[in-house]
Scaffold this motif. Structure first.
Motif, PDB file in Angstrom:
ATOM      1  N   ALA A 188       5.526  33.252  50.584  1.00  0.00           N
ATOM      2  CA  ALA A 188       6.285  34.188  49.435  1.00  0.00           C
ATOM      3  C   ALA A 188       7.566  33.249  49.043  1.00  0.00           C
ATOM      4  O   ALA A 188       7.811  33.365  47.945  1.00  0.00           O
ATOM      5  N   GLN A 189       8.250  32.585  50.037  1.00  0.00           N
ATOM      6  CA  GLN A 189       9.331  31.786  49.671  1.00  0.00           C
ATOM      7  C   GLN A 189       9.301  30.214  50.109  1.00  0.00           C
ATOM      8  O   GLN A 189       9.166  30.394  51.379  1.00  0.00           O
ATOM      9  N   ALA A 190       9.281  29.351  49.112  1.00  0.00           N
ATOM     10  CA  ALA A 190       8.878  28.157  49.524  1.00  0.00           C
ATOM     11  C   ALA A 190       9.657  27.279  48.743  1.00  0.00           C
ATOM     12  O   ALA A 190       9.676  27.284  47.554  1.00  0.00           O
ATOM     13  N   SER A 191       9.940  26.007  49.206  1.00  0.00           N
ATOM     14  CA  SER A 191      10.460  24.962  48.542  1.00  0.00           C
ATOM     15  C   SER A 191       9.439  23.925  48.583  1.00  0.00           C
ATOM     16  O   SER A 191       8.954  23.385  49.540  1.00  0.00           O
TER      17      SER A 191
ATOM     18  N   SER B  36       8.858  26.088  54.115  1.00  0.00           N
ATOM     19  CA  SER B  36       8.920  27.785  54.183  1.00  0.00           C
ATOM     20  C   SER B  36       9.457  28.087  55.471  1.00  0.00           C
ATOM     21  O   SER B  36       8.648  27.968  56.507  1.00  0.00           O
ATOM     22  N   ASN B  37      10.386  28.840  55.620  1.00  0.00           N
ATOM     23  CA  ASN B  37      11.022  29.303  57.006  1.00  0.00           C
ATOM     24  C   ASN B  37      10.988  28.398  58.291  1.00  0.00           C
ATOM     25  O   ASN B  37      10.373  28.873  59.086  1.00  0.00           O
TER      26      ASN B  37
ATOM     27  N   THR C 130       1.318  29.267  48.315  1.00  0.00           N
ATOM     28  CA  THR C 130       2.224  28.963  49.291  1.00  0.00           C
ATOM     29  C   THR C 130       2.799  30.470  49.707  1.00  0.00           C
ATOM     30  O   THR C 130       2.518  31.281  49.365  1.00  0.00           O
TER      31      THR C 130
ATOM     32  N   ALA D  92      10.540  25.591  43.261  1.00  0.00           N
ATOM     33  CA  ALA D  92      10.631  26.912  44.301  1.00  0.00           C
ATOM     34  C   ALA D  92       9.433  27.485  43.873  1.00  0.00           C
ATOM     35  O   ALA D  92       9.011  27.719  42.580  1.00  0.00           O
ATOM     36  N   SER D  93       8.772  28.470  44.908  1.00  0.00           N
ATOM     37  CA  SER D  93       7.666  28.840  44.810  1.00  0.00           C
ATOM     38  C   SER D  93       7.726  30.466  45.547  1.00  0.00           C
ATOM     39  O   SER D  93       8.403  30.328  46.462  1.00  0.00           O
ATOM     40  N   ASN D  94       7.205  31.370  44.674  1.00  0.00           N
ATOM     41  CA  ASN D  94       7.154  32.601  45.098  1.00  0.00           C
ATOM     42  C   ASN D  94       5.924  33.221  45.655  1.00  0.00           C
ATOM     43  O   ASN D  94       5.565  34.394  45.867  1.00  0.00           O
TER      44      ASN D  94
END
Length: 693
Positions: free
Chosen positions: A640-643, A680-681, A638, A658-660
């Protein structure tokens, strides 16, 4: 002691005196059994060639002793240049062979306490109580001493070296492909300077590996493989044998056995006796239904002597069922017995191989050395399934029958025939077809199937055809003139019925996106219904699909489209590009929109609360969820910052993560279909996963 005998000749009376003699190598003898007064005689037999008979003065009673390297009292016993030898299977029987050096061809000859009487023992039996002696006219290797004494009556030497016998005989036909080639002389021979120049030739040239060797009175000629049906000429040049200045030339023809073909019919002749395989009206004594008789029977031929060969397994083209009178020859519980059955079984399958001058018939379930053969070695009597030797060799004589259909495909009156089934007829002999357009396939109302065309190929008539209908009876008709018969003769025909139309299983909804009852749905969410199989447009069409909200009076659904098992429902072009915040939407797919789905499909979802107007779809290159068919373990790549959310097909949120950038999760749920959403975003990506543990 001397014995005098008078013999009546053709034009005069001659007498001969025979003296008891001490057995000596190189000498010729008549050998008399003391107990019976009869003489040791050779008879042609696969199992035991030794008999005792009254004096005949024939060659079958002339035995020549040969020296061995074992001991002074160990000899070979030869008749016509072949050596008495223990049978390879039965220790008590004996045959004639070409090998004087075999341990089984060596005999100990010992004088008894009665002067001039001798015992004969196989060398291997020396020191035992097993003697060469007669019982009921046959001479065995394992009898007691009581009848085991013999007297040797020396015969005069032959002064002239002449050819006594050619093997095979001159101009012989139907010779065994494995035949030995030899010349038997009237006395012992010695190699001459031209022994290495012996040739065997056919019409194409010289046979390879021809080598002449000498064994007593016999010139044996080894050779390469012979070919079925070919004629060979043997040339023994002058002086190949010392003192024999005349060349020897003769020819013979190797047998060319007829092999069975499906579905031909044959009379089956035993190659030894010339008798014919027969199923008599009254079965022979014992437990076999087969015998042989002297002649072909003209009357009732089909019921007794006409055998039809059919192949039950195309993978094994030399395996056949053999039918007579419509019944199949079949092995019973015993390996040797046979019966006749209305339908073939695995015990009805015969493997056909070339053997000798003909063929051998081996029941596949028997051991490889057991064949259909007569109980007697002379090719007569009752026939069993566990024989070997010349009495198990048969010759096929094809019987040409009136043209008839042997087998149809589909079979006559067959049901549940596939619409694309091959249609063909197999005749009992090769056919030549004409008037190709006259073959028809028609239904019960005489409506002809389109696209029918016929092609002859050997015994088969192949019939191509257009589309057939479900659950319909068709009749195939082949006019007699089509296969070369008189047009006035009855046509060949048969019928079959096609299969019923398959019952279609309607598609079943697997899940919707968004799921029914889902909340926090992004404003640009994909709206779709996924089924368990590929779908097609139903009778209601796709135009009736609606996407509505309570606050609105318009249908926001655009033109739906089908992709394999998915019904995609876009927003209408005149609608805003996204859904509204915090709004409940309802999707309705009317009954029969999808073929086979007779109930309406309805589901609702609620969009996000807040000021976010839309989520763009995440670039496919930024997200990966695999494997799509999983045993529970999923790997996600995913941004860098994802739900991450996991939904079931009912739209319930089962888990959030939560995924980085890289994440592995475990779907510890029941087997089924699940949806993984990656956000994400302000961008979202959804993925279907099948859980299969």
């Amino acid at each position: 002691m001397k014995k005098a005998f008078l013999f009546l000749c053709a034009l005069f009376v001659c007498s001969a005196t025979f003296a008891q003699a001490t057995p000596t190598s190189g000498k010729r003898y008549n050998i008399q059994n003391v107990s019976t007064g009869l003489y040791l005689s050779y008879v042609a037999d696969d199992w035991n060639v030794s008999r005792v008979k009254a004096r005949s003065n024939d060659d079958d009673q002339v035995w020549k002793l040969g020296a061995t390297a074992d001991a002074e009292d160990v000899f070979t016993l030869a008749n016509d240049g072949k050596y008495l030898t223990k049978h390879s299977i039965y220790d008590w029987d004996n045959i004639l062979s070409d090998d004087p050096n075999s341990a089984n061809a060596k005999f100990v000859i010992t004088e008894t306490t009665t002067r001039g009487n001798y015992t004969i023992q196989l060398l291997a039996n020396r020191g035992t109580d097993n003697y060469y002696a007669p019982e009921n006219g046959t001479v065995y290797l394992n009898k007691g001493i009581a009848a085991a004494e013999w007297q040797f009556e020396e015969l005069p030497e032959l002064s002239t070296l002449e050819v006594k016998r050619l093997e095979p005989l001159k101009n012989a036909e139907k010779v065994d492909v494995n035949t030995a080639v030899s010349v038997l002389f009237t006395k012992d021979i010695v190699a001459g300077e031209k022994l290495g120049d012996i040739k065997i030739e056919d019409e194409t040239g010289v046979v390879a590996d021809v080598v002449g060797t000498i064994a007593g009175e016999r010139l044996n000629i080894a050779h390469g493989a012979f070919v079925y049906g070919k004629t060979y000429t043997v040339t023994v040049p002058a002086n190949a044998i010392e003192g024999f200045a005349t060349p020897i030339t003769w020819s013979f023809t190797i047998a060319n056995p007829v092999l069975p073909k499906e579905p031909r019919s044959y009379n089956i002749k035993n190659s030894t006796s010339g008798y014919y395989l027969t199923v008599p009206t009254t079965p022979p004594a014992g437990d076999s239904r087969l015998t042989v008789v002297v002649d072909k029977i003209v009357e009732d031929n089909a019921a007794t002597q006409l055998f039809t060969f059919s192949n039950p397994d195309p993978i094994r083209p030399n395996v056949f069922n053999i039918a007579v009178g419509g019944k199949y020859i079949t092995k019973t519980g015993e390996r040797y017995a046979s019966t006749l059955l209305d339908e073939p079984t695995v015990e009805s399958q015969f493997e056909v191989t070339i053997g000798g001058v003909g063929i051998k018939l081996h029941v596949v379930s028997n051991t490889p050395t057991q064949f259909l053969g007569t109980n007697s070695s002379d090719g007569t009597g009752t026939v069993y399934l566990d024989k070997d030797g010349v009495n198990a060799v048969w010759e096929l004589e094809e019987v040409i029958l009136p043209l008839a259909i042997y087998k149809t495909f589909p079979s006559n009156d067959a049901t549940d025939v596939a619409l694309d089934a091959e249609v063909k007829a197999q005749f009992n002999t090769d056919i030549t077809a004409s008037a190709l357009a006259t073959v028809t396939i028609k239904d019960a109302q005489s409506v002809a199937v389109e696209g029918v065309s016929a092609t002859a190929n050997g015994t088969f008539l192949l019939i191509a055809h257009g589309d057939l209908a479900f659950e319909t009876t068709y009749t195939v008709t082949i006019p007699a003139a089509f296969v070369g018969l008189e047009a006035t003769e009855e046509p060949f025909s048969w019928s079959f019925t096609t299969e019923a139309a398959p019952v279609e299983v309607a598609p079943v909804k697997s899940f919707t996106t968004p799921a029914d009852g889902a909340t926090d749905v992004v404003l640009n969410a994909t709206i779709s219904v996924v089924f368990d199989k590929d779908i097609a447009v139903g009778s209601a069409g796709l135009e009736g699909i609606t996407l509505t909200a309570a606050e609105l009076e318009v249908n926001l659904a655009g033109t739906a489209a089908i992709s394999e098992a998915t019904l995609n429902i876009p927003l209408a072009a005149e609608a805003t590009s996204t859904l509204a915040n915090n709004t409940v939407y309802t999707v309705t797919v009317p009954a029969n929109t999808i073929k086979g789905v007779t109930d309406a499909i309805t589901f609702s979802f609620t969009t996000l609360v807040g000021t976010i107007t839309a989520l763009e779809t995440i670039d496919a290159n930024k997200v990966a969820v695999y494997p799509t068919i999983s045993n529970g373990k999923l790997t996600l790549v995913t941004p860098a910052q994802a739900s991450i959310k996991v939904w079931d097909v009912a739209g319930r949120t089962l888990a959030t993560y939560a995924s980085n950038g890289n994440l592995t999760i475990d779907l510890n749920y029941a087997n089924g279909i699940y949806v993984v959403a990656v956000e994400s975003n302000g961008e979202v990506s959804t993925h279907k996963v099948i859980l299969q543990k």
